[in-house]
Design a protein around this motif. Sequence first.
Motif, short mmCIF file in Angstrom:
data_model
loop_
_atom_site.label_atom_id
_atom_site.label_comp_id
_atom_site.label_asym_id
_atom_site.label_seq_id
_atom_site.Cartn_x
_atom_site.Cartn_y
_atom_site.Cartn_z
N UNK A 91 1.06 -1.26 -0.06
CA UNK A 91 -0.02 0.04 -0.01
C UNK A 91 0.71 1.30 -0.17
N UNK A 92 0.59 2.38 -0.77
CA UNK A 92 0.96 3.79 -0.68
C UNK A 92 -0.10 4.53 -0.17
N UNK A 93 0.31 5.38 0.83
CA UNK A 93 -0.27 6.27 1.37
C UNK A 93 -0.04 7.92 0.65
N UNK A 94 -1.19 8.57 0.34
CA UNK A 94 -1.19 10.12 -0.09
C UNK A 94 -2.11 10.72 0.99
N UNK A 95 -1.70 11.59 1.55
CA UNK A 95 -2.30 12.24 2.90
C UNK A 95 -2.10 13.84 3.11
N UNK A 96 -2.94 14.53 3.47
CA UNK A 96 -2.57 15.67 3.87
C UNK A 96 -1.70 15.83 4.96
N UNK A 123 3.31 9.72 1.28
CA UNK A 123 3.56 11.07 0.80
C UNK A 123 2.44 12.16 1.27
N UNK A 124 3.16 13.18 1.92
CA UNK A 124 2.09 14.20 2.60
C UNK A 124 2.19 15.55 1.92
N UNK A 125 1.01 16.03 1.78
CA UNK A 125 0.97 17.22 0.97
C UNK A 125 0.19 18.33 1.87
N UNK A 138 4.85 9.26 -8.11
CA UNK A 138 5.50 8.20 -7.05
C UNK A 138 4.72 6.77 -6.99
N UNK A 139 3.51 6.98 -7.05
CA UNK A 139 2.41 5.96 -6.89
C UNK A 139 2.67 4.80 -7.92
N UNK A 140 2.65 5.64 -9.12
CA UNK A 140 2.95 4.55 -10.25
C UNK A 140 3.94 3.87 -10.38
N UNK A 141 5.22 4.66 -9.93
CA UNK A 141 6.55 3.99 -9.96
C UNK A 141 6.60 2.73 -8.62
N UNK A 142 5.96 2.87 -7.72
CA UNK A 142 6.10 1.95 -6.74
C UNK A 142 5.09 0.78 -7.07
N UNK A 146 -2.76 -1.11 -3.40
CA UNK A 146 -3.90 -0.03 -3.18
C UNK A 146 -3.28 0.91 -2.81
N UNK A 147 -4.07 2.24 -2.87
CA UNK A 147 -3.67 3.53 -2.15
C UNK A 147 -4.41 3.96 -1.18
N UNK A 148 -3.94 4.14 -0.11
CA UNK A 148 -4.77 4.88 1.20
C UNK A 148 -4.74 6.25 1.02
N UNK A 149 -6.15 6.67 0.96
CA UNK A 149 -6.42 8.06 1.21
C UNK A 149 -7.03 8.57 2.27
#
Length: 303
Positions: A91-96, A123-125, A138-142, A146-149
């Motif tokens: 899993x990769x996470x994209x989060x504030x 990855x935090x934004x 980065x998500x595509x590269x890894x 699943x992606x955690x949002x």
Amino acid sequence: MRVIDSGRGLDEARRALAELEAEGLSAIVGPLQEAAVARVAEGRRRPVPMIAPAARELPESQAGVYSLAGPDPGPARALGRAAWEEGIRRVVAIAPSTAYARFEVETFGEAFRMGGGVLAGAFYYPPGQVDFRAEVGELIRIDPDAVLLPLPSLPAMDIPQVAGQVQHYGLDDSLSVEVLGTAGWSTPDVLRDVDVNFTEGVLTVTARPPGRREPAYEDFVRAYETVHRKSLRSNVPALGWDIMGLLLAAFRTGARAPDDVRAALEEIDGFEGATGTLAVENGLITRVYEVVEIRDRELVRVY
């Protein structure tokens, strides 16, 4: 029970708090404004238990401060376990970059790793960011399963911003991934207002699963509508109802001194409230969550 209007300023609220502590204050409900929670907590002469209805973040340096909307390991923990059971392994996470979102990512990672899963990236934004090409790249590269949002529900802006760009930049064509969302995804506001293209098929969690009878919630609605003679249209009153329920449960043990009330609160487990089944764990008010999938704006139980 005493009610203090702190609208005139925090200094006045703290002076009133000092007077009440001298009279033998057992617990504090509030403040209602999140910005005031830390200031009032710091003004206590001793750690009188304090439960804020809707504060998302709590002062780490202050003991005995709780919130019905504060950090809760339940959603991310349940989602982490479910992800492994669903066959997801990376899993990769994209989060504030908020304390609450980081807490959810870390909690998910702990539960997911216990099953053998790998949180391959986080990855935090900054709040307000509108361009997510770098994060999606980065998500595509890894290449995860699943992606955690763990995105906030109010405002629901982040969901179409992030999920929409995940689709726009070709993720659906590049990878076959599931979207995992913490409890913010299952709120009525998101189900009603966010485009179904962004929510369909998302695996998420809820403290109020569909199809389960909720006697405590039904009792609350009946009492509210009887007293106020109008329909309940907000979840906010339920927070106050559950705060008083938790305090009364503590008082029923015979606790009255602040230290005793706090100790009694920390023993609460399986309390059936209007907002879910509540417990107090390591200084945090938690709920029991069930895994659901969003289908056509409805929550469907997975198990």
